[in-house]
Structure formats: C-alpha cells, structure tokens
Design an enzyme around this catalytic site. Structure first.
Site, PDB file in Angstrom:
ATOM      1  N   LYS A  94       0.801  -1.235   0.000  1.00  0.00           N
ATOM      2  CA  LYS A  94       0.000   0.000   0.000  1.00  0.00           C
ATOM      3  C   LYS A  94       0.835   1.288   0.000  1.00  0.00           C
ATOM      4  O   LYS A  94       0.404   2.327   0.517  1.00  0.00           O
ATOM      5  CB  LYS A  94      -0.989   0.020   1.190  1.00  0.00           C
ATOM      6  CG  LYS A  94      -1.956  -1.121   1.153  1.00  0.00           C
ATOM      7  CD  LYS A  94      -2.855  -1.041  -0.055  1.00  0.00           C
ATOM      8  CE  LYS A  94      -3.216  -2.424  -0.554  1.00  0.00           C
ATOM      9  NZ  LYS A  94      -3.594  -2.438  -1.976  1.00  0.00           N
ATOM     10  N   GLY A  96       2.135   2.418  -2.969  1.00  0.00           N
ATOM     11  CA  GLY A  96       2.200   2.890  -4.356  1.00  0.00           C
ATOM     12  C   GLY A  96       2.836   1.872  -5.294  1.00  0.00           C
ATOM     13  O   GLY A  96       3.305   2.231  -6.384  1.00  0.00           O
ATOM     14  N   THR A  97       2.802   0.611  -4.905  1.00  0.00           N
ATOM     15  CA  THR A  97       3.377  -0.469  -5.721  1.00  0.00           C
ATOM     16  C   THR A  97       2.801  -0.477  -7.134  1.00  0.00           C
ATOM     17  O   THR A  97       3.544  -0.577  -8.123  1.00  0.00           O
ATOM     18  CB  THR A  97       3.049  -1.844  -5.078  1.00  0.00           C
ATOM     19  OG1 THR A  97       3.047  -1.709  -3.666  1.00  0.00           O
ATOM     20  CG2 THR A  97       4.010  -2.912  -5.540  1.00  0.00           C
ATOM     21  N   TRP A  99       1.401   1.836  -8.883  1.00  0.00           N
ATOM     22  CA  TRP A  99       1.849   3.014  -9.641  1.00  0.00           C
ATOM     23  C   TRP A  99       3.296   2.817 -10.102  1.00  0.00           C
ATOM     24  O   TRP A  99       3.630   3.034 -11.270  1.00  0.00           O
ATOM     25  CB  TRP A  99       1.716   4.238  -8.729  1.00  0.00           C
ATOM     26  CG  TRP A  99       1.939   5.569  -9.374  1.00  0.00           C
ATOM     27  CD1 TRP A  99       1.914   5.853 -10.724  1.00  0.00           C
ATOM     28  CD2 TRP A  99       2.199   6.800  -8.695  1.00  0.00           C
ATOM     29  NE1 TRP A  99       2.146   7.193 -10.920  1.00  0.00           N
ATOM     30  CE2 TRP A  99       2.322   7.792  -9.691  1.00  0.00           C
ATOM     31  CE3 TRP A  99       2.329   7.164  -7.356  1.00  0.00           C
ATOM     32  CZ2 TRP A  99       2.576   9.132  -9.369  1.00  0.00           C
ATOM     33  CZ3 TRP A  99       2.574   8.495  -7.032  1.00  0.00           C
ATOM     34  CH2 TRP A  99       2.699   9.468  -8.033  1.00  0.00           C
ATOM     35  N   HIS A 155       7.238  -7.505  -1.958  1.00  0.00           N
ATOM     36  CA  HIS A 155       6.920  -6.835  -0.691  1.00  0.00           C
ATOM     37  C   HIS A 155       7.842  -7.338   0.420  1.00  0.00           C
ATOM     38  O   HIS A 155       7.735  -6.887   1.560  1.00  0.00           O
ATOM     39  CB  HIS A 155       5.477  -7.135  -0.268  1.00  0.00           C
ATOM     40  CG  HIS A 155       4.431  -6.314  -0.985  1.00  0.00           C
ATOM     41  ND1 HIS A 155       4.636  -5.023  -1.403  1.00  0.00           N
ATOM     42  CD2 HIS A 155       3.140  -6.602  -1.318  1.00  0.00           C
ATOM     43  CE1 HIS A 155       3.529  -4.558  -1.974  1.00  0.00           C
ATOM     44  NE2 HIS A 155       2.608  -5.510  -1.939  1.00  0.00           N
TER      45      HIS A 155
HETATM   46  P1  PAP Z   1      -0.417  -3.098  -3.153  1.00  0.00           P
HETATM   47  O1  PAP Z   1       0.639  -3.070  -2.096  1.00  0.00           O
HETATM   48  O2  PAP Z   1      -1.586  -3.966  -2.779  1.00  0.00           O
HETATM   49  O3  PAP Z   1       0.112  -3.380  -4.513  1.00  0.00           O
HETATM   50  P2  PAP Z   1      -0.301  -0.314  -3.660  1.00  0.00           P
HETATM   51  O4  PAP Z   1      -0.409  -0.152  -5.114  1.00  0.00           O
HETATM   52  O5  PAP Z   1       1.065  -0.281  -3.059  1.00  0.00           O
HETATM   53  O6  PAP Z   1      -1.040  -1.626  -3.205  1.00  0.00           O
HETATM   54  O7  PAP Z   1      -1.105   0.826  -2.930  1.00  0.00           O
HETATM   55  C1  PAP Z   1      -2.378   1.205  -3.325  1.00  0.00           C
HETATM   56  C2  PAP Z   1      -2.457   2.709  -3.131  1.00  0.00           C
HETATM   57  O8  PAP Z   1      -1.832   3.354  -4.252  1.00  0.00           O
HETATM   58  C3  PAP Z   1      -3.876   3.192  -3.098  1.00  0.00           C
HETATM   59  O9  PAP Z   1      -3.839   4.328  -2.248  1.00  0.00           O
HETATM   60  P3  PAP Z   1      -5.142   4.905  -1.487  1.00  0.00           P
HETATM   61  O10 PAP Z   1      -5.817   3.742  -0.832  1.00  0.00           O
HETATM   62  O11 PAP Z   1      -4.609   5.881  -0.495  1.00  0.00           O
HETATM   63  O12 PAP Z   1      -5.969   5.552  -2.534  1.00  0.00           O
HETATM   64  C4  PAP Z   1      -4.105   3.548  -4.546  1.00  0.00           C
HETATM   65  O13 PAP Z   1      -5.193   4.422  -4.748  1.00  0.00           O
HETATM   66  C5  PAP Z   1      -2.786   4.203  -4.875  1.00  0.00           C
HETATM   67  N1  PAP Z   1      -2.523   4.245  -6.315  1.00  0.00           N
HETATM   68  C6  PAP Z   1      -2.745   3.278  -7.236  1.00  0.00           C
HETATM   69  N2  PAP Z   1      -2.378   3.689  -8.456  1.00  0.00           N
HETATM   70  C7  PAP Z   1      -1.932   4.957  -8.317  1.00  0.00           C
HETATM   71  C8  PAP Z   1      -1.432   5.927  -9.231  1.00  0.00           C
HETATM   72  N3  PAP Z   1      -1.339   5.676 -10.518  1.00  0.00           N
HETATM   73  N4  PAP Z   1      -1.056   7.128  -8.747  1.00  0.00           N
HETATM   74  C9  PAP Z   1      -1.141   7.406  -7.433  1.00  0.00           C
HETATM   75  N5  PAP Z   1      -1.608   6.521  -6.506  1.00  0.00           N
HETATM   76  C10 PAP Z   1      -2.002   5.312  -6.947  1.00  0.00           C
END
Ligand code: PAP
Length: 341
Positions: A94, A96-97, A99, A155
C-alpha cells in the site's frame, strides 16, 4: 509515443502464459503444505489483515496464507533465481506499488508498445510486472529465457530477499509512504477484498495492529529502515523513493528512475514529451479508468488497487490521538535518519 534510438534490449513478456490462474492457485496450496512444517514453529499472532494469523520470520510478519505469505516468501528464498540483468521494485504493501510497477513497465518498454497498444491499457499493472512471490507459483515463467531485463517486484523485507537477488547486484527501486496513509489505504483494501469469514475490520482494530507492527511484511518502520540503510550502503544499486515525493514531482522522479535503471530519456524524447506521456499513461485517473472491471490473475478485483491516490487522506479517518501516536512512533523509529513524508 515516438521511438527513441537506444541500444537496450526490451523484455519479451508473454501476457497470456500457458498457465491457467488455476495452476497458480493449486501451486499455492502445494507450497503452503510443503512449507507448513517450517513455519509451524515460527512465532505467530492469531490476528491478520487478509488471513486469520501471521507468522514472524526474520523480524517481519507475514500472512499465514495467501499469494504473498510466509509460504511464498520461504519458497521464493528457496527457488527464485535472479539474473544479472533483472530490475527490481520493492515496497511495503500500500505504498504505491501499482503506480511504481506501471511507471517502470512503461519506462522500460517505451519503444516496444506504440500508441494504444500498451498492455497497461488492458491489464492491471500487477499482471504486467509480477511479484517474485507470485512468480514462483507459475509452472511457465513469465519471461522467455532470453528476455532482458526481467522486471520483478516484491513486498519482502530487505533481509528476506532471496540470496540470489542480494548477490546479483541488480538495481532495485524502493518506495515507501507516510505510515498514516499506508494504514488507511490498507484498512480500505482489506475490507474490500478480505474473506467474509474474517468479518469487517474497524479502523480501531487496524490502528491497533498497525501501530504494534503487526502488518503484512511489517513492522512498517523496520521494512523502511532496512531498505533505507541498504540504499545508503549501496546508493548505485538501491534508489529510495517516497510516494509523497513522487506525487509532488512526478516528472523529475520518472526521469530519475529511468536514469537509475539504465533507461535514461534522450534529449529528443524529452523534447517530444515522452516523459509526460508515460506520466499520463500511469496517472491514477487513467489507470483507474482502465481497471474499473475485471479481476487480476490472482482473482482480486482490478479496481481494489485504485481508491483515492491522494496524500494525506489519513486525516479523514484517524483521530488526533491515533495520528499523534503514529507520529511519535515514526519519529522514534526514524530518529537520525533522513526520511520524511
Ligand atoms: P499493493 O501493495 O496492494 O500493490 P499499492 O499499489 O502499493 O497496493 O497501494 C495502493 C495505493 O496506491 C492506493 O492508495 P489509497 O488507498 O490511499 O488511494 C491507490 O489508490 C494508490 N494508487 C494506485 N495507483 C496509483 C497511481 N497511478 N497514482 C497514485 N496513486 C495510486
């Protein structure tokens, strides 16, 4: 997107592997069974976010079941083989993986996919760039034998990385995020995807677990510290980023990541706006739009990975007391380290 001149090889990623996701699920059961004797004696808490319990291994908590769990970490350590040309991404969950995966995939593959053919427009970034912990579940590897570079994410904590990754000297980009936003993001995610039998998690429960360090791959702060220290020891091999900084100045950071990974943008590309195109392709709004429906290979809904994508959303969910306690822990844990969000 125009085609720059470059001497780099680009990965040949076979999106539709011969493996059916069912194969991965079956292999996950086999792995959890095969390793259960090794993790049954590890310290355990009967609490979890996506599983009923978590095990402590090499100073970090891992879910007892699931695709990123103690079983797949142990199996990765035993079976995953790094190649010298691999590129790695590491994050606590969580942070920004999704992204970062999209950005790195788009940077490295920028000459391969033209215009509207980029797989990011039809596949979740997680299905474009696999986790090490998931790769070991596949009978057929994601990449062809001669593919380079192979792109992988993880992770796992720094100390838990498979020995071949640690020995490889491969470049690794690490990204972390303000723990208060990590907590809130994890809280929403688990309530969206966790098994109904686990019930709904309250923000109080989430805070309690998070602040005590009981998070998948946590304690969060120790995960960050391990990679931060490694990045100081090996600055040429580990790039340390924060989600907040990437949000603040995405263009500069994308150039920095590209340079660090050995895929710098040419002057022509910069003039032609290739960097801006990648940033826009991977923007929260664009990725969210393309992931409104469907599921990832592991069965989780695509849209669960795109919630708000904002810095500071914690203030809508945490009480002042919760916020102060987390700030205090962060201050103590990061004392003397140049880490800020
Ligand atoms: P993961 O560890 O399960 O892969 P991960 O992608 O690290 O999750 O984190 C998800 C967060 O990144 C979400 O944040 P939020 O709950 O605070 O909204 C998600 O919205 C955010 N996220 C996903 N894609 C992007 C992006 N392109 N730009 C910015 N934030 C993003």
């Amino acid at each position: 997107m125009s085609i720059p001149t470059t001497s780099h090889a680009f990965p040949d990623l076979s999106f539709v592997t011969e493996d059916d996701p069912k194969v991965e699920r079956a292999n996950l059961s086999l792995i959890l069974d095969r390793y259960k004797d090794r993790f049954k004696d590890l310290p355990k808490v009967e609490k979890g976010w996506l599983s009923k319990s978590m095990n402590l291994y090499q100073g970090h908590w891992y879910s007892s079941s699931g695709v990123i769990s103690i079983g797949t970490v142990l199996a990765s350590q035993d079976a995953f083989q790094a190649h010298p040309s691999d590129l790695y991404l590491a994050t606590p969950p969580k942070c920004g993986t999704t992204w970062l995966k999209a950005l790195v995939f788009a940077i490295v593959n920028r000459t391969k996919y033209k215009n509207n053919s980029n797989p990011l427009l039809v596949s979740n970034p997680h299905d474009c760039l696999p986790f090490i912990e998931n790769e070991i579940l596949r009978n057929k590897p994601t990449y062809n034998v001669d593919s380079q570079p192979r792109l992988f994410a993880t992770h796992m904590s720094y100390l838990a990385l498979p020995q071949s990754v640690l020995d490889s000297g491969c470049s690794l980009v690490y990204m972390c995020r303000n723990p208060k936003d990590v907590l809130v993001s994890t809280f929403h995610f688990v309530n969206k995807v966790r098994d109904k039998s686990l019930g709904v998690m309250t923000i109080e429960e989430a805070f309690e677990l998070f602040s005590k360090g009981f998070t998948p791959c946590g304690p969060f702060w120790d995960h960050v510290k391990e990679y931060y220290k490694a990045s100081l020891d090996h600055p040429e091999k580990i790039l340390f980023l924060t989600y907040e900084n990437l949000q603040k100045d995405t263009i500069s950071n994308v150039k920095r990541i590209a340079e660090f990974l050995g895929y710098p943008f040419t002057k022509e590309e910069e003039v032609e706006g290739v960097v801006e195109e990648i940033v826009s392709l991977c923007s929260f709004e664009n990725l969210r739009e393309h992931n409104q429906q469907g599921i990832k290979r592991d069965g989780l809904p695509n849209d669960a990975f795109f919630r708000k994508g904002k810095v500071g959303d914690w203030s809508n969910y945490l009480t002042n007391d919760m916020s102060q306690i987390l700030d205090q822990i962060t201050e103590e844990k990061f004392l003397g380290l140049d880490i800020s969000f």
